[in-house]
Structure formats: C-alpha cells, structure tokens
Design an enzyme around this catalytic site. Sequence first.
Site, PDB file in Angstrom:
ATOM      1  N   MET A   1       0.768  -0.844  -0.086  1.00 53.93           N
ATOM      2  CA  MET A   1      -0.155   0.055   0.356  1.00 53.93           C
ATOM      3  C   MET A   1       1.083   1.801   0.173  1.00 53.93           C
ATOM      4  SD  MET A   1      -2.865   1.204   2.760  1.00 53.93           S
ATOM      5  CE  MET A   1      -1.440   1.923   4.391  1.00 53.93           C
ATOM      6  N   ASN A   2       0.880   2.288  -0.623  1.00 49.42           N
ATOM      7  CA  ASN A   2       1.468   3.556  -0.705  1.00 49.42           C
ATOM      8  C   ASN A   2       0.422   4.520   0.067  1.00 49.42           C
ATOM      9  OD1 ASN A   2       1.954   2.674  -3.623  1.00 49.42           O
ATOM     10  ND2 ASN A   2       1.858   4.603  -3.489  1.00 49.42           N
ATOM     11  N   ASP A   3       0.226   5.608  -1.113  1.00 48.13           N
ATOM     12  CA  ASP A   3      -0.893   6.821  -0.863  1.00 48.13           C
ATOM     13  C   ASP A   3      -2.235   6.695  -0.531  1.00 48.13           C
ATOM     14  OD1 ASP A   3       1.527   7.529  -2.000  1.00 48.13           O
ATOM     15  OD2 ASP A   3       0.220   8.347  -3.720  1.00 48.13           O
TER      16      ASP A   3
ATOM     17  N   GLN B   1      -3.621   3.515  -2.555  1.00 45.82           N
ATOM     18  CA  GLN B   1      -2.524   2.862  -3.771  1.00 45.82           C
ATOM     19  C   GLN B   1      -2.045   1.158  -2.955  1.00 45.82           C
ATOM     20  OE1 GLN B   1      -0.838   4.550  -7.074  1.00 45.82           O
ATOM     21  NE2 GLN B   1      -3.145   4.865  -6.484  1.00 45.82           N
TER      22      GLN B   1
ATOM     23  N   PHE C   1      -3.627   5.225 -11.090  1.00 55.29           N
ATOM     24  CA  PHE C   1      -2.556   6.021  -9.645  1.00 55.29           C
ATOM     25  C   PHE C   1      -3.637   7.326  -8.806  1.00 55.29           C
ATOM     26  CE2 PHE C   1       2.169   6.604 -10.868  1.00 55.29           C
ATOM     27  CZ  PHE C   1       2.210   5.233 -11.247  1.00 55.29           C
TER      28      PHE C   1
ATOM     29  N   ARG D   1      -0.280  14.426 -12.376  1.00 55.91           N
ATOM     30  CA  ARG D   1      -0.308  13.561 -11.658  1.00 55.91           C
ATOM     31  C   ARG D   1      -1.663  13.683 -10.413  1.00 55.91           C
ATOM     32  NH1 ARG D   1       4.682  10.784 -11.438  1.00 55.91           N
ATOM     33  NH2 ARG D   1       5.268  10.930  -9.520  1.00 55.91           N
ATOM     34  N   ASP D   2      -2.261  12.672  -9.660  1.00 56.35           N
ATOM     35  CA  ASP D   2      -2.801  12.853  -8.702  1.00 56.35           C
ATOM     36  C   ASP D   2      -4.224  14.197  -8.244  1.00 56.35           C
ATOM     37  OD1 ASP D   2      -0.766  10.778  -7.746  1.00 56.35           O
ATOM     38  OD2 ASP D   2       0.645  12.625  -6.725  1.00 56.35           O
TER      39      ASP D   2
ATOM     40  N   GLU E   1       4.342  15.769  -5.231  1.00 55.50           N
ATOM     41  CA  GLU E   1       2.653  14.879  -5.668  1.00 55.50           C
ATOM     42  C   GLU E   1       1.971  14.958  -4.437  1.00 55.50           C
ATOM     43  OE1 GLU E   1       5.359  11.302  -7.028  1.00 55.50           O
ATOM     44  OE2 GLU E   1       5.710  10.839  -5.023  1.00 55.50           O
TER      45      GLU E   1
END
Length: 470
Positions: free
Chosen positions: A44-46, A64, A104, A166-167, A216
């Site tokens: 897992m990330n964000d 993520q 993403f 992104r994001d 980011e």
Amino acid sequence: MKKFKFNLYSVLCILYSLAVFTACTKQAEPFRSVYHHTPEANWMNDPNGMFYDEANGIWHLYYQHNPEAPVWGPMHWGHSVSKDLIHWEHLPIVLYPDSLGTIFSGSIVIDRNNTAGFGENAIVAIYTQSEYIGQHQSIAYSTDGGMNFIKYDANPVLMGDIADFRDPKVTWDGDHWLMTLACQQEIRFYGSPNLKDWTYLSSFGKDLGAHGGVWECPELMKINDKYVLLVSINPGGPFGGSATQYFVGDWDGKTFKCENGKYENEQMPWLDYGKDNYSTFTFHNSPEGRLVAMGWMSNWQYAEVLPTVAFRSQNTIARDLFLYIDDEGEYRLGSVPSKESLALRGEETRYLPDAGIVELTLDGSQDALITLSNDKGEKVVMNLDVHRRTFSMDRTASGDCSFSLDFAAHTVAPLFVKRDTYKVLLFIDHCSIEAFDAEGAWAMTNLVFPSEPYNHLEVQGGEAKIYNIR
Ligand code: FRU
C-alpha cells in the site's frame, strides 16, 4: 511425469510462502499496527479518494495497492471502510488497471447536483492513469455508495502534456469543480462544470517552495478566510526522502498567491516534522466542516524494504488540520489527533503497553528528556529544548535500522509557540510513534522497529501519564 526436485531456490520459496501464509492467516507479524490502518496483505502507498458517507456514518478509505506483492507494482485502488476511523474492514479492490494504464492517486467527490450526469449523489472518483507514454486523468462513478465503480467510457478526461502529470484532488469551488494537479515541480489548477471537461486556470510554485524532488499529491483547502496548499515532495524533505510542505495564501477563483520570500527552501514549513508522513489528504465531506486528514506513514527512501513480511505500510491516525498564528505572527498549519483518534485513550496504567498513548506535561522553563526503551537496550530519545525552542526525536538506536542507510534519523520540530507548560501526546503502536503538541502547533511521525516492544518510559523535566488503548 516430470519429477519435482528440491533445490535451494524451491526450499526458499516454500519457506517464504509459509511465512507469508502464517502472517496472513494469523496476522502474526510483530510490526502489524494495532490501531492504524494497514492493508490486509501486500503493498500500500498513498491514501486515495477518502470520503465520509454521512447517511450511513461510514468513512471510506481507498489506497494505492499492489495486490500481488509487498512492494510497489501495478497500482490498483484498494478499499477499506470504518465507522470510527480505528477499526477497518477490508473490501474488494474497486479500480483495476486497464488499457489506459495503471491506477495512480486521486480523489472522490459526491456529485450532489448530478453535474456529470451519472445520477444525483453519484460518488465520482477522479484519478491518474499511468502508462509508459504518459499520465492522464480519468473518472469512474459509483451509484452504490462507493462499493463498486463504473469507468466513464470516454476516459481520459484530461490528457497529460508532460511526464509527471498526476494526483488530482477535486473540490467544489462555488459554482464549478476545481482540480489541483501535480505537474513535475509545479501545481496546476483546472476548472470544470461537469467533471468531464476541464479548462486550464493557472500554475503555481515555479520559484517557491522546496524543489529537491518531484511534487506530488497536492490539495488546496479553505481554512477560515485563507487557503492552504499542501504539496508532497519526493525527495527533498527536511530529513531526507519524502515529506509534505505547505503554503498559506489566497485564492481568487483562478490563481493561488502567497507572500513571496516566506516560502523558500530553508524556511519551508512542513506539515509534519518526522520522516514518515507522506501524501496527506483530507476526507471529502468530513462531518462538522472539519478537515480530517490521513497520510501514508512511510517514506519512499525505504518503504519497500521495511521489515514486515506479508504486507507493507500503514496510514497515520486521523488528524484534524487547522490554521493558527505563531509567536512571529506567521500563519501555520496545525494538526491535532482527531476526536476519533483521541477516543482510543483507555484507562490509565503504570506499565507501558505495546500500543498505547502517553501524555507528557513538560515544564517550559527547563529542557526535558523523554526515553522509551526496552530490555534489549533499544531506545527512542526525545528532547524538548527550551533554548533552541525545538522538540526532537532520535531513532538511531530504536531497534532494527539495518534495512536502509536512510532509516536511522534524528528529526527536529520548531516549537512555534512558547508555552509555560508543554503538553505532548505520543501515540505509540507496534512500529510507530506519532508525537503531537497537544494544541496542534507541530506534529512528528516516525516509524520504529524494536526487536521487542518498548516497556520502559523515563521522563526528566516533566511528568507522564500512560494510557491503554480502548
Ligand atoms: C506518491 C505517488 C503519487 C502517485 C502514486 C503512485 O507517493 O508517487 O504521485 O500517484 O504514488 O503509486
């Protein structure tokens, strides 16, 4: 029939699978957090697309996720829900990669007025699709409260024109949608009437802020009559690797402006003065108009090699963000544990539990030294320095630091506000310490991997109350 032969590789594979199986089935990993959100298995990330469903009292947290391995890989959106921001139920993945790319980070809005035509109160996800030729923004909608999503058939809705694009964090800005997007080392703003057609409004950040790495996960939020722009940066954080800077300024409906001179590399303010709080976002539609936020409790320098087996990463506790004015007259972004996180506090105890909360009362006229340690001699040393006006945390002898040269660290936060007595809250879990000025002037989040839990607390220059968690 082909005969199966044992060799070193096959034995290692079997041992690894057994370890993963045991850890998955029994959740036996010593570093699995007790009260922080972790993925059930793998990477897992964000945190992504977080929102609060007030009709059902449910907090939705997407994230993520690589469902195939405990390292970063093809990204999906995993999904967990909670009624109290402490206990999380794991639900099926909601967004899978497709021909436009992997999925993403991004955000979610509740489209109350059906501006997109997916239905009144449709839950709309806006996310980046990443492929080797570039990054674009796509949307998907849910008409069952965020459990299942249907991808819009005319995706992408915003084509990238540079490599890092992104994001998207989308909010409602009076009479239209506003997208805040990270574009290399700048933030761009786009507007839309319907979440499908986007018009470029302006860019921010070329000559301001820290620029040691790519920008980011931005978010623009209104607090009182000011606006705060959160921008994660990796690398380029104050203690190496990833961290989240912020800018306080004004928004005129098209451009974000903040006072020049204040936001230069050396004096950048940070959302958190530890090494392990990245890509913080707030929950859309948080109750009582609060800004309830959570961040990914890790750092890209070593996130993929942390000493866990079946899963990797955890999120911070929920925090409420707010603005205050410090002793120099500067606006600062404060964070306090949300009331849902404070509700964890159980009975007072004499013994340091392996997951608990410590409330320190430190005399503001002298330095204080706080040491958490275990019988193996591993320790975390915190220091309130009243002359330098700093709070610091040294994890260089905290336990296992061997997996990365970047892990051993000593992090320092300015106190920002002088007080006669400093109250500090420590949220301790199996692999983390989150320290807060109790009134929210600063926060410091650091991971730790002791070979056995810290069971001893020593405080010089103050007093401590220890609480079990409920
Ligand atoms: C931040 C980030 C985002 C990106 C995602 C990919 O941690 O790099 O910019 O969308 O992770 O997993």
